[in-house]
Scaffold this motif. Structure first.
Motif, mmCIF file in Angstrom:
data_model
loop_
_atom_site.group_PDB
_atom_site.id
_atom_site.type_symbol
_atom_site.label_atom_id
_atom_site.label_comp_id
_atom_site.label_asym_id
_atom_site.label_seq_id
_atom_site.Cartn_x
_atom_site.Cartn_y
_atom_site.Cartn_z
ATOM 1 N N ARG A 1 0.837 -1.201 0.000
ATOM 2 C CA ARG A 1 0.000 0.000 0.000
ATOM 3 C C ARG A 1 0.873 1.251 0.000
ATOM 4 O O ARG A 1 1.961 1.257 0.564
ATOM 5 C CB ARG A 1 -0.921 0.018 1.223
ATOM 6 C CG ARG A 1 -1.902 -1.136 1.272
ATOM 7 C CD ARG A 1 -2.868 -0.946 2.441
ATOM 8 N NE ARG A 1 -3.737 -2.100 2.620
ATOM 9 C CZ ARG A 1 -4.732 -2.152 3.503
ATOM 10 N NH1 ARG A 1 -4.966 -1.118 4.302
ATOM 11 N NH2 ARG A 1 -5.478 -3.239 3.597
ATOM 12 N N GLU B 1 -4.992 6.218 0.131
ATOM 13 C CA GLU B 1 -4.200 5.014 0.380
ATOM 14 C C GLU B 1 -4.679 3.917 -0.568
ATOM 15 O O GLU B 1 -5.875 3.606 -0.633
ATOM 16 C CB GLU B 1 -4.339 4.550 1.825
ATOM 17 C CG GLU B 1 -3.425 3.380 2.148
ATOM 18 C CD GLU B 1 -3.613 2.846 3.561
ATOM 19 O OE1 GLU B 1 -2.637 2.295 4.115
ATOM 20 O OE2 GLU B 1 -4.734 2.969 4.100
ATOM 21 N N THR B 2 -3.746 3.302 -1.279
ATOM 22 C CA THR B 2 -4.110 2.351 -2.323
ATOM 23 C C THR B 2 -2.982 1.357 -2.554
ATOM 24 O O THR B 2 -1.845 1.564 -2.117
ATOM 25 C CB THR B 2 -4.404 3.107 -3.640
ATOM 26 O OG1 THR B 2 -4.820 2.194 -4.632
ATOM 27 C CG2 THR B 2 -3.178 3.856 -4.130
ATOM 28 N N ASP B 3 -3.304 0.306 -3.280
ATOM 29 C CA ASP B 3 -2.273 -0.584 -3.809
ATOM 30 C C ASP B 3 -2.323 -0.602 -5.340
ATOM 31 O O ASP B 3 -1.757 -1.472 -5.988
ATOM 32 C CB ASP B 3 -2.451 -2.001 -3.260
ATOM 33 C CG ASP B 3 -3.822 -2.594 -3.585
ATOM 34 O OD1 ASP B 3 -4.581 -1.966 -4.361
ATOM 35 O OD2 ASP B 3 -4.142 -3.679 -3.063
ATOM 36 N N THR C 1 -7.187 -1.110 -5.246
ATOM 37 C CA THR C 1 -8.216 -0.854 -4.249
ATOM 38 C C THR C 1 -7.916 0.465 -3.541
ATOM 39 O O THR C 1 -6.748 0.770 -3.273
ATOM 40 C CB THR C 1 -8.260 -1.989 -3.208
ATOM 41 O OG1 THR C 1 -8.520 -3.224 -3.884
ATOM 42 C CG2 THR C 1 -9.332 -1.743 -2.161
ATOM 43 N N TYR D 1 -8.238 2.168 -0.064
ATOM 44 C CA TYR D 1 -8.451 1.749 1.319
ATOM 45 C C TYR D 1 -8.891 2.896 2.221
ATOM 46 O O TYR D 1 -9.765 2.725 3.066
ATOM 47 C CB TYR D 1 -7.165 1.114 1.870
ATOM 48 C CG TYR D 1 -6.795 -0.158 1.167
ATOM 49 C CD1 TYR D 1 -7.445 -1.348 1.466
ATOM 50 C CD2 TYR D 1 -5.818 -0.170 0.176
ATOM 51 C CE1 TYR D 1 -7.119 -2.529 0.800
ATOM 52 C CE2 TYR D 1 -5.484 -1.343 -0.488
ATOM 53 C CZ TYR D 1 -6.143 -2.515 -0.169
ATOM 54 O OH TYR D 1 -5.827 -3.681 -0.829
ATOM 55 N N ARG D 2 -8.285 4.056 2.047
ATOM 56 C CA ARG D 2 -8.628 5.208 2.874
ATOM 57 C C ARG D 2 -8.485 6.484 2.054
ATOM 58 O O ARG D 2 -7.668 6.557 1.137
ATOM 59 C CB ARG D 2 -7.712 5.307 4.102
ATOM 60 C CG ARG D 2 -8.028 4.342 5.222
ATOM 61 C CD ARG D 2 -7.196 4.686 6.462
ATOM 62 N NE ARG D 2 -5.767 4.448 6.245
ATOM 63 C CZ ARG D 2 -4.808 4.841 7.081
ATOM 64 N NH1 ARG D 2 -5.119 5.537 8.167
ATOM 65 N NH2 ARG D 2 -3.535 4.563 6.812
ATOM 66 N N HIS E 1 -14.980 9.201 3.456
ATOM 67 C CA HIS E 1 -15.077 7.764 3.177
ATOM 68 C C HIS E 1 -15.435 7.549 1.704
ATOM 69 O O HIS E 1 -16.304 6.736 1.369
ATOM 70 C CB HIS E 1 -16.110 7.106 4.094
ATOM 71 C CG HIS E 1 -15.623 6.934 5.499
ATOM 72 N ND1 HIS E 1 -14.635 6.041 5.827
ATOM 73 C CD2 HIS E 1 -15.977 7.569 6.642
ATOM 74 C CE1 HIS E 1 -14.401 6.116 7.128
ATOM 75 N NE2 HIS E 1 -15.191 7.027 7.639
ATOM 76 N N GLU F 1 -13.902 5.943 -0.342
ATOM 77 C CA GLU F 1 -13.673 4.543 -0.747
ATOM 78 C C GLU F 1 -14.985 3.758 -0.751
ATOM 79 O O GLU F 1 -15.134 2.791 -1.503
ATOM 80 C CB GLU F 1 -12.638 3.878 0.170
ATOM 81 C CG GLU F 1 -13.109 3.534 1.568
ATOM 82 C CD GLU F 1 -13.087 4.705 2.543
ATOM 83 O OE1 GLU F 1 -13.442 4.513 3.722
ATOM 84 O OE2 GLU F 1 -12.678 5.809 2.125
ATOM 85 N N ARG F 2 -15.945 4.176 0.072
ATOM 86 C CA ARG F 2 -17.235 3.484 0.088
ATOM 87 C C ARG F 2 -18.028 3.757 -1.183
ATOM 88 O O ARG F 2 -18.868 2.928 -1.585
ATOM 89 C CB ARG F 2 -18.034 3.922 1.319
ATOM 90 C CG ARG F 2 -17.370 3.552 2.637
ATOM 91 C CD ARG F 2 -18.162 4.086 3.820
ATOM 92 N NE ARG F 2 -17.478 3.813 5.089
ATOM 93 C CZ ARG F 2 -17.862 4.299 6.271
ATOM 94 N NH1 ARG F 2 -18.954 5.071 6.336
ATOM 95 N NH2 ARG F 2 -17.189 4.003 7.362
ATOM 96 N N HIS G 1 -15.925 1.734 -4.154
ATOM 97 C CA HIS G 1 -16.089 0.281 -4.111
ATOM 98 C C HIS G 1 -17.478 -0.137 -3.623
ATOM 99 O O HIS G 1 -17.644 -1.234 -3.083
ATOM 100 C CB HIS G 1 -15.010 -0.330 -3.228
ATOM 101 C CG HIS G 1 -13.619 -0.104 -3.742
ATOM 102 N ND1 HIS G 1 -13.177 -0.615 -4.942
ATOM 103 C CD2 HIS G 1 -12.581 0.605 -3.227
ATOM 104 C CE1 HIS G 1 -11.924 -0.240 -5.148
ATOM 105 N NE2 HIS G 1 -11.539 0.490 -4.122
#
Length: 669
Positions: free
Chosen positions: A4, A24-26, A29, A31-32, A52, A54-55, A58
């Motif tokens: 990440r 924050e990612t890879d 995805t 993540y934050r 949020h 990311e919600r 995804h």
């Protein structure tokens, strides 16, 4: 497990803040999502909607592949198809329609579902090349912009951060706690330093908690209030005549025209007590650093542009523009930062193409005949929810002979009426160019993750459709990232004004502030504030009554904190926090109608009858009713929201929506 890391981006939504993001990612995805502490304006803060994100990215409800309708329009029944099938079907239907009716039978509909430049403007190029009807995108603040233009031209106002240094601030027609959080933070800082803050509004919004005093003005009478304040200052000898002689034209006939606007008559017209009006005006004139923060609220009336023009006169007659950090906030411009024409390609457009105003979509879908609208393409918007005259809009969307394509992330109310739904990506899945309209911040963004499923950005989608239509222009052979590079390779004076350090930060993806312009360098024909405009139908600022209808309650459309127009309704926690659709009523108006707090009510006018709940509150004065937030008609009792009560009339200039120029009545169910 993939490593990440953090990437920078920028909020794409229709909000003046334009917050900087850390994600924050890879690479696959999100993540934050946090606020970027190195953003020059937002400095690490983020609203609860984006905190949020990311919600949203995804969400299990994301549309991840193209869909074809299988059931009745509005039912939301679809089957998956491929992008090639979707593009072929769209191009085939459009060719047939163009052969029968001409290309103007096709209408695009979009607005600011994304504010970033490439995704906002690229559709202009495609539909101009297609020859489709041109959409007038004016629903939000075009009357406000026109009001500024009529007196100070394209002069950019102060950055909201300057408010922290002001000692007397008027918040006029803006709920900064819902839609301009970083201006609210600067105002809080000013209050710590002893500033006096006054809210001028139609009801006590959450922004009232920031203020020392609230002037509750009857909807549509803001111009009268401003001119009466000017009259108070004229009669008290508090006009800055040296400033006016140096920096304005037409000020003498303007001051002479104020005889009609006494504080006592203003109390009758506006509802603001004469003594309160005098106190606010004299306090503003006596301040060392006075400023007016403008929202768009006062401009959403049939006299909206004039109201803004009149309110600007208060900053002019007091010389606020020449005071340290003083003047106005709310007309900040980042126009010309990028070569927008490289994205929108105005050379593709026919000069004689038909224009359709987005605020009159209901009439356009049901009544235009030369040619009729036979196909609608929707992106960056959700007209079933946000457009006025909702009943007519839904009737038009339900036409079986209307071929509708919607490019969306979620199955919105509009998407449920589509024949073809195309999966859209989010702002973290493509690169773009950000330019805030609440500060002079600019930022270059890059993709943070790969597109979710088969989703595509606007630019790549239009490039695909252009190829399906047989367009051969090099513009449509580009990718989104190549478009970004082409725009950045074209120099502009604004980007050239960045010093070497800021340009390096911009190129690295940081948000940077453009240098402020001189506050009294007025971008008008005369180079000065222009009170007198002989070229306009109304040469001098004056009060023109709002044409709002004859109902007993004046309906005001207002934002809410939890959602942004119809965005973020994919987030259950925000929808729960917002609550059910409600009409805010004063205790007096509720009692006169036998309406209890929380009761189910009917609200009506000549356009529609809507069911909702009542919220009885002393925050709303008698004679005013308030609708906060945009709701879904598919989830509303009776299938209509309060937008169904808002008409298609346009503002006095700017051809914008008159969302606050409607009247209603209400009764218990």
């Amino acid at each position: 497990m993939a490593e990440r890391y953090w990437r920078r981006s920028a909020c794409p939504y229709d909000c003046p803040d334009g917050c900087g993001l850390l994600v924050e990612t890879d690479g696959k995805t999100v993540y934050r999502v946090q606020g970027d502490p190195e953003h020059p304006v937002t400095r690490g803060f983020l609203c609860r909607k984006m905190a949020h994100y990311e919600r949203t990215v995804h969400s299990p409800d994301r549309i991840t592949m193209p869909l074809r309708r299988t059931g009745p329009k509005g039912a939301g029944q679809f089957e998956p198809i491929s992008w090639d099938e979707a593009a072929a079907e769209i191009a085939g239907r459009w060719r047939q329609l163009i052969a029968c009716y001409g290309a103007e039978c096709i209408l695009p509909y979009s607005y600011a579902g994304t504010e970033h430049k490439i995704q906002f403007l690229c559709g202009h190029a495609f539909f101009s090349r297609l020859g489709a009807s041109m959409l007038e995108r004016t629903i939000c603040a075009k009357a406000k912009d026109e009001g500024f233009r009529q007196i100070i031209g394209a002069t950019p106002g102060r950055n909201p951060g300057d408010l922290a240094n002001c000692d007397n601030i008027f918040i006029w027609g803006s709920n900064v706690t819902a839609t301009w959080l970083h201006a609210a933070a600067a105002i809080r800082e000013a209050k710590k330093r002893g500033a006096r803050v006054t809210l001028i509004e139609t009801y006590r919004t959450e922004a009232a908690a920031l203020c020392d005093e609230v002037l509750l003005v009857r909807p549509g009478t803001d111009a009268y209030l401003a001119l009466a304040m000017d009259r108070v200052l004229r009669d008290a000898g508090k006009i800055d005549r040296d400033f006016l002689a140096r920096c304005s034209v037409g000020w003498e006939p303007f001051l002479a025209s104020l005889d009609d606007y006494s504080a006592e008559e203003a109390e009758r017209v506006t509802g603001v007590p004469a003594e309160q009006l005098r106190r606010a005006a004299l306090g503003f004139a006596a301040a060392l650093s006075p400023a007016i923060l403008f929202g768009a609220g006062m401009s959403r009336h049939t006299n909206g542009a004039m109201a803004v023009r009149c309110a600007v006169t208060l900053a002019a007659v007091t010389g606020a523009f020449a005071r340290p950090f003083g003047g106005i906030v709310g007309n900040i411009s980042t126009a010309g930062v990028y070569r927008d024409d490289l994205i929108s390609q105005p050379g593709f457009a026919r000069k004689d193409v038909r224009r359709v105003n987005m605020n009159q979509l209901g009439t356009a879908l049901n009544e235009l005949r030369d040619p009729p609208i036979m196909s609608l393409y929707v992106y960056n918007s959700n007209p079933a929810c946000i457009a006025p005259n909702q009943r007519a809009v839904l009737r038009g969307l339900g036409r079986e002979d209307l071929f509708t394509v919607v490019h969306e992330r979620f199955l919105t109310d509009t998407a449920k009426y589509a024949d073809i739904v195309l999966p859209a990506d989010t702002a973290l899945e493509h690169g773009d160019l950000a330019a805030s309209y609440g500060s002079r911040t600019v930022q270059k963004t890059a993709p943070v993750i790969a597109p979710v499923g088969e989703s595509r950005c606007n630019f790549d989608t239009f490039a695909l459709l252009a190829r399906a239509m047989g367009f051969r222009e090099p513009y449509f052979a580009q990718t989104n990232e190549e478009m970004q590079e082409a725009v950045l390779a074209a120099p502009t004076a604004a980007l050239a004004s960045l010093d070497a350090a800021d340009r390096a930060r911009f190129d690295a993806g940081y948000g940077v502030l453009l240098p402020e312009t001189a506050p009294c360098a007025f971008e008008t024909k005369s180079g000065k504030i222009e009170f007198l405009r002989p070229d306009l139908p109304e040469p001098l600022p004056r009060y023109v009554p709002d044409r709002a209808g004859s109902g007993p309650l004046h309906l005001v459309a207002a934002p809410c904190r939890e959602t942004l127009n119809s965005s973020f309704t994919e987030r259950p926690e925000l929808v729960r926090s917002r609550g059910e659709m409600a009409l805010l009523l004063s205790p007096a108006d509720a009692a006169a109608r036998g309406i209890a707090d929380g009761a189910a009510i009917a609200v009506w006018n000549d356009l529609a009858r809507v069911e909702c709940v009542a919220r009885v509150t002393d925050k709303v004065p008698a004679g005013t009713a308030v609708a906060e937030g945009v709701y879904s008609p598919s989830a509303a009792p009776g299938g209509l929201t309060l937008n169904a009560l808002m008409g298609e009339a346009l503002t006095d200039a700017g051809r914008a929506a008159t969302l606050c120029a409607n009247t209603v009545d209400a009764a218990p169910l």
